[in-house]
Design an enzyme around this catalytic site. Sequence first.
Site, PDB file in Angstrom:
ATOM      1  N   ARG A 408       0.826  -1.212   0.000  1.00  0.00           N
ATOM      2  CA  ARG A 408       0.000   0.000   0.000  1.00  0.00           C
ATOM      3  C   ARG A 408       0.864   1.267   0.000  1.00  0.00           C
ATOM      4  NH1 ARG A 408      -5.519   0.973   1.046  1.00  0.00           N
ATOM      5  NH2 ARG A 408      -6.068  -1.211   1.272  1.00  0.00           N
ATOM      6  N   GLU A 441      -2.679  -7.879   3.758  1.00  0.00           N
ATOM      7  CA  GLU A 441      -4.130  -7.751   3.936  1.00  0.00           C
ATOM      8  C   GLU A 441      -4.812  -9.001   3.407  1.00  0.00           C
ATOM      9  OE1 GLU A 441      -5.731  -4.037   2.515  1.00  0.00           O
ATOM     10  OE2 GLU A 441      -3.907  -2.946   3.065  1.00  0.00           O
ATOM     11  N   GLU A 452     -10.140  -0.341  -5.387  1.00  0.00           N
ATOM     12  CA  GLU A 452      -9.298   0.407  -4.444  1.00  0.00           C
ATOM     13  C   GLU A 452      -7.901   0.620  -5.033  1.00  0.00           C
ATOM     14  OE1 GLU A 452      -8.123   1.213  -0.023  1.00  0.00           O
ATOM     15  OE2 GLU A 452     -10.052   1.173  -1.024  1.00  0.00           O
ATOM     16  N   CYS A 722     -16.771  -5.742  -3.454  1.00  0.00           N
ATOM     17  CA  CYS A 722     -16.849  -6.578  -4.659  1.00  0.00           C
ATOM     18  C   CYS A 722     -18.292  -6.783  -5.086  1.00  0.00           C
ATOM     19  CB  CYS A 722     -16.220  -7.951  -4.424  1.00  0.00           C
ATOM     20  SG  CYS A 722     -14.566  -7.874  -3.736  1.00  0.00           S
TER      21      CYS A 722
END
Length: 754
Positions: A408, A441, A452, A722
């Site tokens: 990230r 994650e 995202e 989703c």
Amino acid sequence: MSNKDPGFTKEDFSEVHHLTENTVCTILSFCEEEGDYSALVRVIGRVFSNAEALMKSFRKDESNSTDNLESCKPADMKKDEKQSERSSENTGASSAASLPGEALNEVFDACEVTVDIGAVRRVYDRLLSIDQLQGALVNALIYLTPNVELDLEYLDVYETNPDYLNIFIIVMENSNLHSPEYLEVALPQFCKAMSKLPVTALARLTKLWSKYDLPHIRRMMETFQQLITFTVVSNEYDGENLVNDDETVVAATQCLQVVFFASILGGDVDVEHNEEDEEDSDSDELTLHELLGEERLYKKGPRINPLEKELGVRPMDSIKPLIPFEDFINESLNDVIEMDKDFTFFKVNAETKFSFQTCPFILSVITKNQGLYYDNRIRMYSERRLTALFSMVQGQQPNPYLKLKVRRDHIIDDALVRLEMISMENPSDLKKQLYVEFEGEQGVDEGGVSKEFFQLVLEEIFNPDIGMFTYDNDTKLFWFNSSSLETEAQYTLIGIVLGLAIYNNCILDVHFPMVVYRKLMGKKGTYLDLSDSHPVLYQSLKGVLEYMGNVEEDMMMTFQISHTDLFGNPVIYDLKEQGDQIPVTKENRQEFVDLYADYILNKSVERQFKAFKKGFLMVTNESPLKYLFRPEEVELLICGSRKLDFEALEKTTEYDGGYSKDSQIIKDFWEVVHLFGEEQKRLFLQFTTGTDRAPVGGLGKLKMIIAKNGSDTDRLPTSHTCFNALLLPEYSSKEKLKERLLKAITYAKGFGML
């Protein structure tokens, strides 16, 4: 007239084998004097039902002055016309319809038609005012069209005699064609005959109709649209009985295409300023698709519409058509098209079956987006099969997805390096389904993680500190930084990201001016595009073009321009060789403006945009995107709709786990959400769906689910981006619901397993 020819009887008119304005006038005078229109009914029926007779009627070389017609008009009509003439003189009417006969013919002479259109219109005005003649015109058309259809299909009559086109010109001047008595039989048969015309004839018809004034061309558009709607509403279609097999709807759509291109040609059009496409070098080696017999499904390059090719104009070339593009969309038809079947016809059975995707102007963006979705999915499945085949042959582990594993806090480095390697080593991997994993994650990518990922990548790329794009605070739009220090590879990777978003059906928060999408579709930027991308510069250049004084002395400009780059450095550029020696004058100011716009939108960013477009085409080059969509529709595909209609979202939301629309917490929930401000609504959408934009077609097309997630608790609401699912605990009060929901949507980052 009767004083000049006192011996006329009904029998004399049996010698009339084709019509002129004078002949009709003579028969009209006789009939009015006799008080019986049966002679005219017989003549009209005989001539209008015979292709040869109608083709020879109303020729320019046989048309005389309109004095004779004046003499047989009723007195009240003459009086009305004199009043209308006076009013049109006062208003300065300049449309083709208001021109006198000779001037009208001069307008149409360029189209090389031998029919006197002015005479035809005057005759129809008179004939359609007589009720007894309506049945004769309808019946004549019913008798005429089957023979015309056979002549065109089997005898090549148009090639032998191009004047055969006169039949269609004369019939389409009938302003009653859209009325109910024509819709059942006459007009469907006429459309079938017209659809059999060769493409050269359709092109001539298009050019002629493009010269018509707006009311005439709009009437023709509405006639074909009414037939399509009437036919669709009168029938029931399903998987067995497809609208694609309805000959009337198909023929009327093909006829509507002629009006569509006439509307483009008759409006503002720019057939120049095209970007040069980089041609892929064709290899002699067989591809794997060809070996598997799938080459028809995956043939490269967009197909070309034959009429478009004959005319040398594309919808993309249109600056402003006579009739707005939206008016050609038929909603009734869009409701009954089975897009999966239509896609198969479009890709595989194009020679034997009609696909409405060959006439994309009649389809809404929502319908076309379905077609694109099928194309993308089938390509993904194909790449998956090829991967499985390769892995069997080479004994390797199959990798059916385009897998990206990113951190990230290093998302740009990880993603762009990986994509760069793929684009160099095996570009076809970009056509696999995207699968993103954030390191550390637990989220499983069923679409939400990808959303995202795209958002985070774009936030980084468009950060002004990186300097790849400039940002305009007034327009809130980004533009390519002409003095960027980044490599071309970086821009290529941004193009890949945009292409992947379309390919994987993700909506991006991208703020580009429309000219970017026009350039992606093959057009160069021009002066008019500056109004969107560089409004201040546009107004300045517009001022130069409209200046009434002495441009050279008052403005003292030359063909050398200067501007400041993003880093504050001055940039000087000669628009022409030795531009500093060439003053801008009244005579050359248009050239100055065109060159200035070309520099800003094309030349100054050529390196950056070329790389960007290359990346975009790596993913979309085999897609029907360019064929189906106009630039403004491509923006809608990539960015979604900016309009958020939460009322529509509420109507289409489904409930699960014990909730229903009548549950108290659901009522409280919608009251809270409707009172949110614009920014909070966007945060809520981002939290629930992974993007803050509405999909193509608006929020009503978003299938959101609200599911019960336990009884009253202090836990925050959660979501499955989703599946656009919101998991909502049954909070004890409306206040608690609002507080928990606001906290959830404001601090939502990261994925976990629930």
